[in-house]
Design a protein around this motif. Structure first.
Motif, PDB file in Angstrom:
ATOM      1  N   GLY A   1      25.398  -3.067 -30.561  1.00 42.07           N
ATOM      2  CA  GLY A   1      26.775  -2.677 -30.803  1.00 42.07           C
ATOM      3  C   GLY A   1      27.144  -1.292 -30.345  1.00 42.07           C
ATOM      4  N   GLU A   2      26.289  -0.656 -29.560  1.00 46.28           N
ATOM      5  CA  GLU A   2      26.533   0.709 -29.105  1.00 46.28           C
ATOM      6  C   GLU A   2      26.294   0.799 -27.602  1.00 46.28           C
ATOM      7  OE1 GLU A   2      24.887   5.253 -30.056  1.00 46.28           O
ATOM      8  OE2 GLU A   2      24.211   3.548 -31.254  1.00 46.28           O
ATOM      9  N   LYS A   3      27.121   1.590 -26.932  1.00 44.12           N
ATOM     10  CA  LYS A   3      27.006   1.732 -25.487  1.00 44.12           C
ATOM     11  C   LYS A   3      25.641   2.301 -25.100  1.00 44.12           C
ATOM     12  CE  LYS A   3      28.850   4.404 -21.603  1.00 44.12           C
ATOM     13  NZ  LYS A   3      29.726   5.518 -21.211  1.00 44.12           N
ATOM     14  N   VAL A   4      25.022   1.708 -24.098  1.00 43.06           N
ATOM     15  CA  VAL A   4      23.794   2.263 -23.528  1.00 43.06           C
ATOM     16  C   VAL A   4      24.190   3.449 -22.654  1.00 43.06           C
ATOM     17  CG1 VAL A   4      21.848   1.849 -21.986  1.00 43.06           C
ATOM     18  CG2 VAL A   4      22.586   0.062 -23.579  1.00 43.06           C
ATOM     19  N   SER A   5      23.656   4.620 -22.971  1.00 37.93           N
ATOM     20  CA  SER A   5      24.046   5.834 -22.258  1.00 37.93           C
ATOM     21  C   SER A   5      22.859   6.769 -22.106  1.00 37.93           C
ATOM     22  CB  SER A   5      25.164   6.561 -23.009  1.00 37.93           C
ATOM     23  OG  SER A   5      24.671   7.086 -24.231  1.00 37.93           O
ATOM     24  N   SER A   6      22.964   7.681 -21.151  1.00 34.60           N
ATOM     25  CA  SER A   6      21.919   8.684 -20.948  1.00 34.60           C
ATOM     26  C   SER A   6      21.792   9.581 -22.177  1.00 34.60           C
ATOM     27  CB  SER A   6      22.239   9.522 -19.708  1.00 34.60           C
ATOM     28  OG  SER A   6      22.331   8.702 -18.564  1.00 34.60           O
ATOM     29  N   THR A   7      22.923   9.898 -22.818  1.00 33.83           N
ATOM     30  CA  THR A   7      22.905  10.735 -24.023  1.00 33.83           C
ATOM     31  C   THR A   7      22.107  10.059 -25.135  1.00 33.83           C
ATOM     32  OG1 THR A   7      25.057  11.678 -23.476  1.00 33.83           O
ATOM     33  CG2 THR A   7      24.348  11.828 -25.779  1.00 33.83           C
ATOM     34  N   ARG A   8      22.323   8.787 -25.313  1.00 37.00           N
ATOM     35  CA  ARG A   8      21.604   8.031 -26.350  1.00 37.00           C
ATOM     36  C   ARG A   8      20.100   8.006 -26.072  1.00 37.00           C
ATOM     37  NH1 ARG A   8      22.946   1.653 -27.612  1.00 37.00           N
ATOM     38  NH2 ARG A   8      21.309   1.313 -29.179  1.00 37.00           N
ATOM     39  N   ILE A   9      19.738   7.858 -24.819  1.00 33.41           N
ATOM     40  CA  ILE A   9      18.315   7.840 -24.443  1.00 33.41           C
ATOM     41  C   ILE A   9      17.686   9.206 -24.661  1.00 33.41           C
ATOM     42  CG2 ILE A   9      16.719   7.549 -22.502  1.00 33.41           C
ATOM     43  CD1 ILE A   9      18.812   5.455 -21.436  1.00 33.41           C
ATOM     44  N   ARG A  10      18.402  10.269 -24.320  1.00 33.13           N
ATOM     45  CA  ARG A  10      17.890  11.618 -24.564  1.00 33.13           C
ATOM     46  C   ARG A  10      17.599  11.843 -26.044  1.00 33.13           C
ATOM     47  NH1 ARG A  10      21.190  13.140 -20.416  1.00 33.13           N
ATOM     48  NH2 ARG A  10      20.227  14.414 -18.794  1.00 33.13           N
ATOM     49  N   GLU A  11      18.513  11.379 -26.902  1.00 34.01           N
ATOM     50  CA  GLU A  11      18.322  11.538 -28.338  1.00 34.01           C
ATOM     51  C   GLU A  11      17.056  10.822 -28.795  1.00 34.01           C
ATOM     52  OE1 GLU A  11      19.798  13.417 -30.582  1.00 34.01           O
ATOM     53  OE2 GLU A  11      21.035  14.289 -28.991  1.00 34.01           O
ATOM     54  N   ASP A  12      16.812   9.627 -28.268  1.00 29.46           N
ATOM     55  CA  ASP A  12      15.599   8.895 -28.624  1.00 29.46           C
ATOM     56  C   ASP A  12      14.347   9.646 -28.170  1.00 29.46           C
ATOM     57  OD1 ASP A  12      16.815   6.791 -29.951  1.00 29.46           O
ATOM     58  OD2 ASP A  12      16.952   5.522 -28.163  1.00 29.46           O
ATOM     59  N   LEU A  13      14.357  10.153 -26.943  1.00 31.43           N
ATOM     60  CA  LEU A  13      13.194  10.887 -26.436  1.00 31.43           C
ATOM     61  C   LEU A  13      12.985  12.180 -27.212  1.00 31.43           C
ATOM     62  CD1 LEU A  13      13.741  10.437 -22.579  1.00 31.43           C
ATOM     63  CD2 LEU A  13      12.051   9.268 -24.014  1.00 31.43           C
ATOM     64  N   ARG A  14      14.068  12.803 -27.619  1.00 32.26           N
ATOM     65  CA  ARG A  14      13.982  14.040 -28.388  1.00 32.26           C
ATOM     66  C   ARG A  14      13.421  13.782 -29.784  1.00 32.26           C
ATOM     67  NH1 ARG A  14      18.903  15.181 -28.084  1.00 32.26           N
ATOM     68  NH2 ARG A  14      18.880  16.450 -26.219  1.00 32.26           N
ATOM     69  N   SER A  15      13.616  12.560 -30.274  1.00 28.13           N
ATOM     70  CA  SER A  15      13.135  12.197 -31.613  1.00 28.13           C
ATOM     71  C   SER A  15      11.778  11.490 -31.579  1.00 28.13           C
ATOM     72  CB  SER A  15      14.164  11.283 -32.292  1.00 28.13           C
ATOM     73  OG  SER A  15      15.432  11.901 -32.358  1.00 28.13           O
ATOM     74  N   GLY A  16      11.214  11.341 -30.385  1.00 27.53           N
ATOM     75  CA  GLY A  16       9.931  10.658 -30.269  1.00 27.53           C
ATOM     76  C   GLY A  16      10.028   9.152 -30.330  1.00 27.53           C
ATOM     77  N   LYS A  17      11.246   8.608 -30.220  1.00 29.00           N
ATOM     78  CA  LYS A  17      11.447   7.150 -30.269  1.00 29.00           C
ATOM     79  C   LYS A  17      11.318   6.575 -28.855  1.00 29.00           C
ATOM     80  CE  LYS A  17      14.627   7.552 -34.195  1.00 29.00           C
ATOM     81  NZ  LYS A  17      16.039   7.340 -34.645  1.00 29.00           N
ATOM     82  N   ILE A  18      10.097   6.574 -28.360  1.00 32.93           N
ATOM     83  CA  ILE A  18       9.866   6.204 -26.965  1.00 32.93           C
ATOM     84  C   ILE A  18      10.175   4.733 -26.721  1.00 32.93           C
ATOM     85  CG2 ILE A  18       8.202   6.222 -25.076  1.00 32.93           C
ATOM     86  CD1 ILE A  18       8.979   8.992 -26.167  1.00 32.93           C
ATOM     87  N   GLU A  19       9.746   3.859 -27.639  1.00 33.02           N
ATOM     88  CA  GLU A  19      10.009   2.429 -27.454  1.00 33.02           C
ATOM     89  C   GLU A  19      11.510   2.151 -27.388  1.00 33.02           C
ATOM     90  OE1 GLU A  19       5.883   2.410 -29.370  1.00 33.02           O
ATOM     91  OE2 GLU A  19       7.710   3.606 -29.509  1.00 33.02           O
ATOM     92  N   GLU A  20      12.282   2.832 -28.263  1.00 34.65           N
ATOM     93  CA  GLU A  20      13.726   2.626 -28.267  1.00 34.65           C
ATOM     94  C   GLU A  20      14.344   3.090 -26.955  1.00 34.65           C
ATOM     95  OE1 GLU A  20      11.910   3.752 -30.701  1.00 34.65           O
ATOM     96  OE2 GLU A  20      12.681   3.167 -32.668  1.00 34.65           O
ATOM     97  N   ALA A  21      13.886   4.251 -26.457  1.00 32.57           N
ATOM     98  CA  ALA A  21      14.383   4.755 -25.175  1.00 32.57           C
ATOM     99  C   ALA A  21      14.044   3.795 -24.043  1.00 32.57           C
ATOM    100  CB  ALA A  21      13.795   6.135 -24.888  1.00 32.57           C
ATOM    101  N   ASN A  22      12.817   3.281 -24.063  1.00 29.10           N
ATOM    102  CA  ASN A  22      12.387   2.371 -23.005  1.00 29.10           C
ATOM    103  C   ASN A  22      13.174   1.063 -23.034  1.00 29.10           C
ATOM    104  OD1 ASN A  22      10.544   4.275 -22.215  1.00 29.10           O
ATOM    105  ND2 ASN A  22       8.762   3.240 -23.051  1.00 29.10           N
ATOM    106  N   GLU A  23      13.548   0.614 -24.226  1.00 33.36           N
ATOM    107  CA  GLU A  23      14.354  -0.598 -24.345  1.00 33.36           C
ATOM    108  C   GLU A  23      15.710  -0.398 -23.676  1.00 33.36           C
ATOM    109  OE1 GLU A  23      15.650  -4.329 -25.094  1.00 33.36           O
ATOM    110  OE2 GLU A  23      13.614  -3.582 -25.379  1.00 33.36           O
ATOM    111  N   LEU A  24      16.315   0.778 -23.853  1.00 33.38           N
ATOM    112  CA  LEU A  24      17.612   1.062 -23.240  1.00 33.38           C
ATOM    113  C   LEU A  24      17.476   1.277 -21.735  1.00 33.38           C
ATOM    114  CD1 LEU A  24      19.084   3.538 -25.899  1.00 33.38           C
ATOM    115  CD2 LEU A  24      19.429   1.065 -25.728  1.00 33.38           C
ATOM    116  N   LEU A  25      16.353   1.833 -21.337  1.00 34.40           N
ATOM    117  CA  LEU A  25      16.107   2.053 -19.909  1.00 34.40           C
ATOM    118  C   LEU A  25      15.790   0.755 -19.173  1.00 34.40           C
ATOM    119  CD1 LEU A  25      13.917   5.273 -20.133  1.00 34.40           C
ATOM    120  CD2 LEU A  25      16.109   5.118 -18.938  1.00 34.40           C
ATOM    121  N   GLY A  26      15.229  -0.207 -19.901  1.00 33.72           N
ATOM    122  CA  GLY A  26      14.776  -1.435 -19.252  1.00 33.72           C
ATOM    123  C   GLY A  26      13.493  -1.234 -18.472  1.00 33.72           C
TER     124      GLY A  26
END
Length: 311
Positions: free
Chosen positions: A163-188
């Motif tokens: 329900g949320e736009k996939v964006s570079s900002t969102r991925i940065r937040e995940d990487l900054r928080s150590g949520k690598i799996e979540e970032a990778n899911e958005l990156l594909g």
């Protein structure tokens, strides 16, 4: 993939003859939303038997306008990484436009005339929120007006996950928080960047865990401090590895941030080699140990955890 660098105003002879399908965007991260734009462009190119061209910029526009956090100068995909990934996505021609003040001052009509029609774009593919000047006069809705029937426009709808736009900002937040799996899911794909192996303090070797110390470009976004399960591409071969991002505080305060990779089941001298590092999982935060013995014990656990993760 042919890479063509353009400085405004460019010379007409720089542009290959013949029509193209032209994808537009900055594409930092080349995440699933970006991939949807490129895939749509590739589909149109195949249907019309045309090359797929993509136009991006050498730096984020907000750097020129000073409108955003300076962190934007650290990219999820800097230009070398962007080139590497775009080639795998089937892009035939990559235009890299230097985003200068003169280029930024172009009126929307001039941008369309010179950087869409001028690049022989017959089908233009972009995201729903693409802009090429002030949003109120230079958004996707205005492109047909400036195009004057000279190209077909295909705008890709907002790409969402949870329900949320996939964006570079969102991925940065995940990487900054150590949520690598979540970032990778958005990156594909796994988050990745390149680096060159340089000499470090060689302390890892004395501990029984030799590391490849990576020199990483200043414009690369590095995940938060910690120890990670990663993979590394060395001389065209992938290895599993554990990677530490931190300041090595166990051996003294005030050290520079470093990216050190212990490559499992590997023994060789790779100084000077350019490698690609893929990020998969945060094993633990950085810890300051009382002594080297405590660190060695933890490194043994990190190695076991890394191997178990990839099993």
């Amino acid at each position: 993939m042919e890479v063509i660098n353009l400085h405004h105003p460019y010379e007409e002879k720089q542009i290959p003859t013949g029509d193209v399908v032209l994808a537009l965007g900055f594409f930092d991260g080349l995440h699933k939303g970006h991939q949807a734009v490129i895939a749509a462009g590739k589909k149109e190119a195949n249907k019309r038997n045309l090359p797929l061209a993509l136009m991006t910029f050498n730096q984020h526009p907000s750097i020129v306008f000073h409108k955003q956090n300076p962190e934007i100068s650290q990219y999820l995909t800097n230009l070398p990484e962007k080139k590497r990934l775009l080639e795998t996505l089937g892009v035939d021609i990559l235009y890299v436009v230097e985003f200068t003040s003169d280029f930024a001052a172009l009126f929307p009509q001039d941008f369309v005339d010179q950087y869409i029609v001028g690049l022989h774009g017959k089908v233009v593919v972009c995201g729903f929120d693409y802009t090429y000047g002030p949003k109120d006069i230079a958004d996707v809705a205005h492109l047909p007006h400036y195009g004057k029937g000279r190209f077909l426009l295909k705008a890709i709808e907002k790409y969402e996950e949870d329900g949320e736009k996939v964006s570079s900002t969102r991925i940065r937040e995940d990487l900054r928080s150590g949520k690598i799996e979540e970032a990778n899911e958005l990156l594909g794909r796994p988050y990745s960047f390149s680096g060159v192996v340089v000499h470090g303090e060689a302390r890892g070797r004395t501990l029984g865990y030799p590391t490849a110390n990576l020199q990483v470009a200043e414009d690369v976004f590095i995940p938060t401090i910690g120890v990670y399960a990663t993979k590394i591409l060395v001389k065209k071969k992938w290895y599993i590895a554990m990677t530490s991002v931190g300041h090595n505080n166990t051996f003294g305060e005030g050290r520079d941030l470093s990216v050190e990779v212990n490559i499992l089941h590997f023994n060789g001298d790779i100084y000077g080699e350019k490698v690609v590092l893929e990020w998969y999982h945060l094993l633990r935060p950085q810890v300051k140990f009382k002594n080297a013995e405590e660190l060695i014990t933890q490194l043994g656990q990190d190695k076991m955890d890394t191997e178990n993760y990839f099993k």
